[in-house]
Design an enzyme around this catalytic site. Structure first.
Site, PDB file in Angstrom:
ATOM      1  N   ASP A 176       0.842  -1.189   0.000  1.00  0.00           N
ATOM      2  CA  ASP A 176       0.000   0.000   0.000  1.00  0.00           C
ATOM      3  C   ASP A 176       0.885   1.249   0.000  1.00  0.00           C
ATOM      4  O   ASP A 176       1.841   1.339   0.781  1.00  0.00           O
ATOM      5  CB  ASP A 176      -0.895  -0.028   1.247  1.00  0.00           C
ATOM      6  CG  ASP A 176      -1.828   1.160   1.327  1.00  0.00           C
ATOM      7  OD1 ASP A 176      -2.718   1.265   0.472  1.00  0.00           O
ATOM      8  OD2 ASP A 176      -1.664   1.969   2.256  1.00  0.00           O
ATOM      9  N   GLU A 186       1.849  -0.469  -5.075  1.00  0.00           N
ATOM     10  CA  GLU A 186       0.933   0.618  -5.418  1.00  0.00           C
ATOM     11  C   GLU A 186       1.829   1.845  -5.600  1.00  0.00           C
ATOM     12  O   GLU A 186       2.365   2.375  -4.626  1.00  0.00           O
ATOM     13  CB  GLU A 186      -0.081   0.850  -4.303  1.00  0.00           C
ATOM     14  CG  GLU A 186      -1.064   1.952  -4.644  1.00  0.00           C
ATOM     15  CD  GLU A 186      -2.067   2.215  -3.519  1.00  0.00           C
ATOM     16  OE1 GLU A 186      -3.222   2.538  -3.847  1.00  0.00           O
ATOM     17  OE2 GLU A 186      -1.695   2.097  -2.340  1.00  0.00           O
TER      18      GLU A 186
END
Length: 405
Positions: A356, A392
């Site tokens: 993330d 990401e």
């Protein structure tokens, strides 16, 4: 006339010096070694609790300090021991230090948590409502409101389990929420719904296989916090992007309360020919900004774990958009994250990770660097270099859009 009471005998401390490695609480078959990093603390107390985690039984000062690691060995501790830390040091927010021994702290290397966070003003290192704000100092004990750490026995018989090893060009990911995917499936036993055990159901795995996917990517399963503002609205943090312990599975996802349940789930998924990818959140923690609670890293060594404003270390750099940003340019924070990855890939047999806001993990104070120590560590590590790593490629910090880099 009443009989005089005998003088209490003072028993000699049973704590031994132990070892600075490995970090965390490690059971060796005879006792438990406790080791905690802090570069700026003056003293660390190991707090032992009863089996319920509600009664603090004693506090034991860790006796040794080696290369910024406080450590000690308890020969009478065993798996199942409930514990936490109180860390002493300066309370000087303007210099980045927020030590407060009145606050019980979660071990960043804890392998299991028991209990849940109960929001209280006692969780904060400063006194809410005080005219000095977070520069004030709160002396209320936070122990009744904090999840406690639990010593585990990592022993598990994996049998023939091995990674599925799907080539990249044949990888099809199925993003799934541990709780959501099994809550309504009629074949999943009611008591197992919403847990790792629910994902062991043959009918559920058969359905996933029929979709043609190769790999299940589980949304965050690290222990996380329910935000206070959500609870005040009658809501919960469903998605889990607010981690507080990078080695511990979220307690609510364990149907039987035992760590082996996660391993059993992985073995079932592998047996069905499915890879297990974890969505991991290493860019921030649930402690928020300078007005957030003191739950773990903030009270252990705030100035080392978090990126702080250089002109005023009272305030946090917020590249994550959640109040704080972990500082992976610090060697011990880098070690924490890579140790966590190796634990899940090695001990727990997962097949890869999706990071993330991964740009944060590759940013020095000067900006993003594709040769950042974290990225290099993953490429050269003999275990991490062999599992799937998915980034990401953005965050909300400067130069945060790094697609392709």
């Amino acid at each position: 006339m009443s009989k005089p009471k005998a003088a209490a005998l003072v028993e000699p401390s049973r704590i031994r010096e132990g070892l600075p490695f490995p970090l965390g609480a490690t059971w060796d078959g005879l006792g438990v070694n406790f080791a905690l990093f802090s570069a700026h603390a003056t003293k660390v107390e190991l707090c032992l609790f009863d089996a319920s985690g509600e009664v603090e039984l004693e506090r034991i000062e860790l006796p040794e300090y080696t290369d910024e690691i406080f450590h000690g060995y308890l020969p009478d501790a065993h798996p199942g021991q409930i514990y936490g830390y109180r860390v002493h040091g300066p309370y000087e927010p303007q210099h980045g230090h927020r030590f407060n021994p009145h606050k019980l702290l979660i071990d960043p290397y804890a392998k299991q948590l028991v209990g849940s966070l109960k929001w209280s003003e006692a969780l904060f290192g400063y006194t809410i409502g005080h005219p000095d704000g977070d520069l004030s100092f709160d002396e209320r004990d936070s122990a009744p409101y904090v999840p406690k750490c639990k010593v585990i026995d990592p022993a598990y018989t994996w049998g023939r389990d091995q990674r599925v090893g799907v080539p990249w060009d044949r990888t099809i990911l199925y993003e799934a929420h541990v709780r959501g995917i099994s809550m309504c499936h009629p074949a999943v036993p009611k008591d197992n719904r919403g847990t790792f055990a629910g994902l062991m159901c043959d009918e559920l795995l058969g359905h996933i296989k029929q979709l043609g996917v190769s790999s299940i990517e589980l949304l965050p399963i690290h222990a996380f916090v329910n935000d206070q503002h959500l609870l005040q609205k009658g809501l919960n943090n469903y998605w889990g992007y607010n981690s507080i312990a990078f080695f511990a599975p979220h307690p609510r996802y364990l149907a039987n309360g035992k760590i082996a349940e996660f391993k059993e789930m992985v073995a079932h998924l592998h047996d069905a020919g499915l890879e297990v990818i974890l969505d991991v959140v290493y860019n921030h923690t649930a402690e928020g900004n300078e007005l957030g609670p003191t739950l773990s890293m903030r009270g252990i060594d705030n100035a080392s774990y978090y990126r702080l404003m250089p002109e005023d270390k009272r305030f946090y750099i917020n590249d994550s958009g959640t109040g704080n940003t972990l500082d992976l340019s610090h060697p011990c924070v880098l070690q924490l994250v890579t140790d966590s990855l190796r634990y899940w890939a090695g001990e727990m047999h997962v097949d890869g990770f999706r990071f993330d806001l991964a740009t944060i993990l590759g940013r020095y104070h000067e900006g993003f660097d594709e040769r950042h120590s974290f990225l290099v560590a993953c490429r050269q590590d003999p275990l991490l270099s062999q599992v799937k790593l998915i980034a990401e490629p953005w965050d909300c910090g400067p130069g945060g859009y790094q697609v392709g880099n």
